[in-house]
Scaffold this motif. Structure first.
Motif, PDB file in Angstrom:
ATOM      1  N   LYS A 124       0.881  -1.174   0.000  1.00  0.00           N
ATOM      2  CA  LYS A 124       0.000   0.000   0.000  1.00  0.00           C
ATOM      3  C   LYS A 124       0.916   1.221   0.000  1.00  0.00           C
ATOM      4  CE  LYS A 124      -4.065  -2.112   0.922  1.00  0.00           C
ATOM      5  NZ  LYS A 124      -5.448  -1.774   0.735  1.00  0.00           N
ATOM      6  N   GLY A 125       1.265   1.696  -1.182  1.00  0.00           N
ATOM      7  CA  GLY A 125       2.186   2.822  -1.287  1.00  0.00           C
ATOM      8  C   GLY A 125       3.549   2.444  -0.760  1.00  0.00           C
ATOM      9  N   ASN A 126       4.043   3.182   0.241  1.00  0.00           N
ATOM     10  CA  ASN A 126       5.354   2.901   0.831  1.00  0.00           C
ATOM     11  C   ASN A 126       5.320   1.784   1.867  1.00  0.00           C
ATOM     12  OD1 ASN A 126       7.404   4.905  -0.209  1.00  0.00           O
ATOM     13  ND2 ASN A 126       5.728   6.277   0.336  1.00  0.00           N
ATOM     14  N   VAL A 127       4.135   1.344   2.227  1.00  0.00           N
ATOM     15  CA  VAL A 127       4.002   0.276   3.223  1.00  0.00           C
ATOM     16  C   VAL A 127       3.994  -1.071   2.499  1.00  0.00           C
ATOM     17  CG1 VAL A 127       2.524  -0.734   5.004  1.00  0.00           C
ATOM     18  CG2 VAL A 127       2.730   1.753   4.812  1.00  0.00           C
ATOM     19  N   LYS A 128       4.883  -1.936   2.939  1.00  0.00           N
ATOM     20  CA  LYS A 128       4.976  -3.275   2.341  1.00  0.00           C
ATOM     21  C   LYS A 128       5.094  -4.272   3.473  1.00  0.00           C
ATOM     22  CE  LYS A 128       6.665  -3.682  -1.670  1.00  0.00           C
ATOM     23  NZ  LYS A 128       7.308  -3.899  -2.950  1.00  0.00           N
ATOM     24  N   ILE A 129       4.262  -5.299   3.439  1.00  0.00           N
ATOM     25  CA  ILE A 129       4.257  -6.347   4.454  1.00  0.00           C
ATOM     26  C   ILE A 129       4.531  -7.671   3.762  1.00  0.00           C
ATOM     27  CG2 ILE A 129       2.876  -7.565   6.181  1.00  0.00           C
ATOM     28  CD1 ILE A 129       1.169  -4.972   6.365  1.00  0.00           C
ATOM     29  N   ALA A 130       5.534  -8.395   4.253  1.00  0.00           N
ATOM     30  CA  ALA A 130       5.858  -9.711   3.707  1.00  0.00           C
ATOM     31  C   ALA A 130       5.311 -10.776   4.654  1.00  0.00           C
ATOM     32  CB  ALA A 130       7.358  -9.869   3.553  1.00  0.00           C
ATOM     33  N   LYS A 142      -1.197 -16.690   0.874  1.00  0.00           N
ATOM     34  CA  LYS A 142      -2.071 -15.993  -0.076  1.00  0.00           C
ATOM     35  C   LYS A 142      -3.315 -15.463   0.628  1.00  0.00           C
ATOM     36  CE  LYS A 142      -4.772 -16.765  -4.274  1.00  0.00           C
ATOM     37  NZ  LYS A 142      -5.170 -17.758  -5.297  1.00  0.00           N
ATOM     38  N   ARG A 143      -3.935 -16.277   1.479  1.00  0.00           N
ATOM     39  CA  ARG A 143      -5.146 -15.856   2.203  1.00  0.00           C
ATOM     40  C   ARG A 143      -4.835 -14.711   3.174  1.00  0.00           C
ATOM     41  NH1 ARG A 143      -7.506 -17.364  -1.608  1.00  0.00           N
ATOM     42  NH2 ARG A 143      -8.141 -19.528  -1.870  1.00  0.00           N
ATOM     43  N   LEU A 144      -3.696 -14.786   3.859  1.00  0.00           N
ATOM     44  CA  LEU A 144      -3.303 -13.696   4.752  1.00  0.00           C
ATOM     45  C   LEU A 144      -3.057 -12.413   3.964  1.00  0.00           C
ATOM     46  CD1 LEU A 144      -0.966 -15.563   7.245  1.00  0.00           C
ATOM     47  CD2 LEU A 144      -3.152 -14.466   7.778  1.00  0.00           C
ATOM     48  N   ARG A 145      -2.425 -12.551   2.794  1.00  0.00           N
ATOM     49  CA  ARG A 145      -2.201 -11.379   1.939  1.00  0.00           C
ATOM     50  C   ARG A 145      -3.537 -10.742   1.581  1.00  0.00           C
ATOM     51  NH1 ARG A 145      -3.041 -10.815  -3.150  1.00  0.00           N
ATOM     52  NH2 ARG A 145      -2.956 -13.029  -3.631  1.00  0.00           N
ATOM     53  N   GLN A 146      -4.509 -11.552   1.171  1.00  0.00           N
ATOM     54  CA  GLN A 146      -5.826 -11.024   0.805  1.00  0.00           C
ATOM     55  C   GLN A 146      -6.496 -10.336   1.995  1.00  0.00           C
ATOM     56  OE1 GLN A 146      -7.381 -14.753  -0.657  1.00  0.00           O
ATOM     57  NE2 GLN A 146      -7.016 -14.183  -2.791  1.00  0.00           N
ATOM     58  N   PHE A 147      -6.352 -10.921   3.182  1.00  0.00           N
ATOM     59  CA  PHE A 147      -6.921 -10.338   4.395  1.00  0.00           C
ATOM     60  C   PHE A 147      -6.312  -8.967   4.668  1.00  0.00           C
ATOM     61  CE2 PHE A 147      -6.340  -9.601   8.969  1.00  0.00           C
ATOM     62  CZ  PHE A 147      -7.671  -9.476   9.355  1.00  0.00           C
ATOM     63  N   PHE A 148      -4.985  -8.880   4.657  1.00  0.00           N
ATOM     64  CA  PHE A 148      -4.329  -7.610   4.945  1.00  0.00           C
ATOM     65  C   PHE A 148      -4.607  -6.561   3.865  1.00  0.00           C
ATOM     66  CE2 PHE A 148      -1.553 -10.193   7.782  1.00  0.00           C
ATOM     67  CZ  PHE A 148      -1.871  -9.519   8.954  1.00  0.00           C
ATOM     68  N   ASP A 150      -7.348  -6.205   2.401  1.00  0.00           N
ATOM     69  CA  ASP A 150      -8.692  -5.700   2.707  1.00  0.00           C
ATOM     70  C   ASP A 150      -8.719  -4.790   3.931  1.00  0.00           C
ATOM     71  OD1 ASP A 150      -9.808  -7.017   0.559  1.00  0.00           O
ATOM     72  OD2 ASP A 150     -10.549  -8.704   1.731  1.00  0.00           O
ATOM     73  N   VAL A 151      -7.956  -5.133   4.986  1.00  0.00           N
ATOM     74  CA  VAL A 151      -8.083  -4.395   6.249  1.00  0.00           C
ATOM     75  C   VAL A 151      -7.171  -3.179   6.354  1.00  0.00           C
ATOM     76  CG1 VAL A 151      -8.921  -6.402   7.523  1.00  0.00           C
ATOM     77  CG2 VAL A 151      -6.483  -5.858   7.561  1.00  0.00           C
ATOM     78  N   ILE A 152      -6.083  -3.143   5.617  1.00  0.00           N
ATOM     79  CA  ILE A 152      -5.194  -1.978   5.685  1.00  0.00           C
ATOM     80  C   ILE A 152      -5.775  -0.907   4.762  1.00  0.00           C
ATOM     81  CG2 ILE A 152      -2.887  -1.096   5.176  1.00  0.00           C
ATOM     82  CD1 ILE A 152      -1.832  -3.898   5.840  1.00  0.00           C
TER      83      ILE A 152
END
Length: 195
Positions: A124-130, A142-148, A150-152
């Motif tokens: 999300k822009g400059n925010v990156k979560i691995a 993949k499911r956790l990626r989809q969750f985050f 949606d919520v971020i």
């Protein structure tokens, strides 16, 4: 309970040279994943045949396409390699060749032959979560990626930019800046909890 001892890092792959060996569905998946997160990555792909979709993506992102069988000469100057041919013996040879030259390698779907995993990534822009499941379940990642995703909130990048500007106004050493930003962001969390 098994521990995940992986150390997460964020690589500037536009400064590194990456080789993907394999032109099938897995090669396309690895290339797509890499370019989604890092569209300026420097990539060479080697395979005897390529999917049309891979060639289209490669052309769009200036990926070097080499129609050939794998030879260890292709490792020259590379920093990272992803082996994803449909031949187990070739993938394992790539692993051993990389290890002999000190090159990081990932053999798709073969965790013992991986120095790194390509986990789920939320941007999300400059925010990156691995996200990593230690190579155990790409589906959970993949499911956790989809969750985050949606919520971020999409505007989290505005917060990052504003905090960066606010940080620039502080005088003092690193510890003092961190303490001031911690105090400021505590109030944001506290306010959210009260709502």
């Amino acid at each position: 309970m098994e521990k995940n001892e992986l150390y997460p890092i964020f690589l500037k792959v536009s400064n590194l040279k990456i080789l993907i060996v394999g032109g099938g569905n897995v090669g396309l998946e690895k290339l797509s994943f890499l370019l989604k997160s890092s569209p300026n990555a420097k990539v060479q792909m080697v395979a005897t045949t390529f999917l049309g979709e891979t060639l289209d993506l490669a052309e769009k992102h200036h990926v070097e396409i080499t129609k050939s069988e794998y030879h260890k000469e292709y490792l020259a100057g590379k920093h990272m390699v992803v082996a994803c041919t449909d031949k187990t013996n070739v993938n394992e040879q790539i692993y051993h060749d990389c290890r002999a030259q000190g090159i990081l390698v990932n053999v798709a779907d073969n965790p013992p032959f991986c120095d790194f995993y390509m986990g789920g990534i939320v941007t999300k822009g400059n925010v990156k979560i691995a996200i990593s499941t230690n190579g155990k379940s790409p589906t959970v990642a993949k499911r956790l990626r989809q969750f985050f995703e949606d919520v971020i909130p999409d505007n989290i990048d505005d917060l990052v930019k504003n905090l960066n500007e606010y940080r620039k106004t502080f005088k003092g050493d690193f510890d003092e800046k961190v303490e001031a930003l911690n105090e400021f962001t505590k109030s944001l969390v506290k306010k959210k909890k009260e709502d």
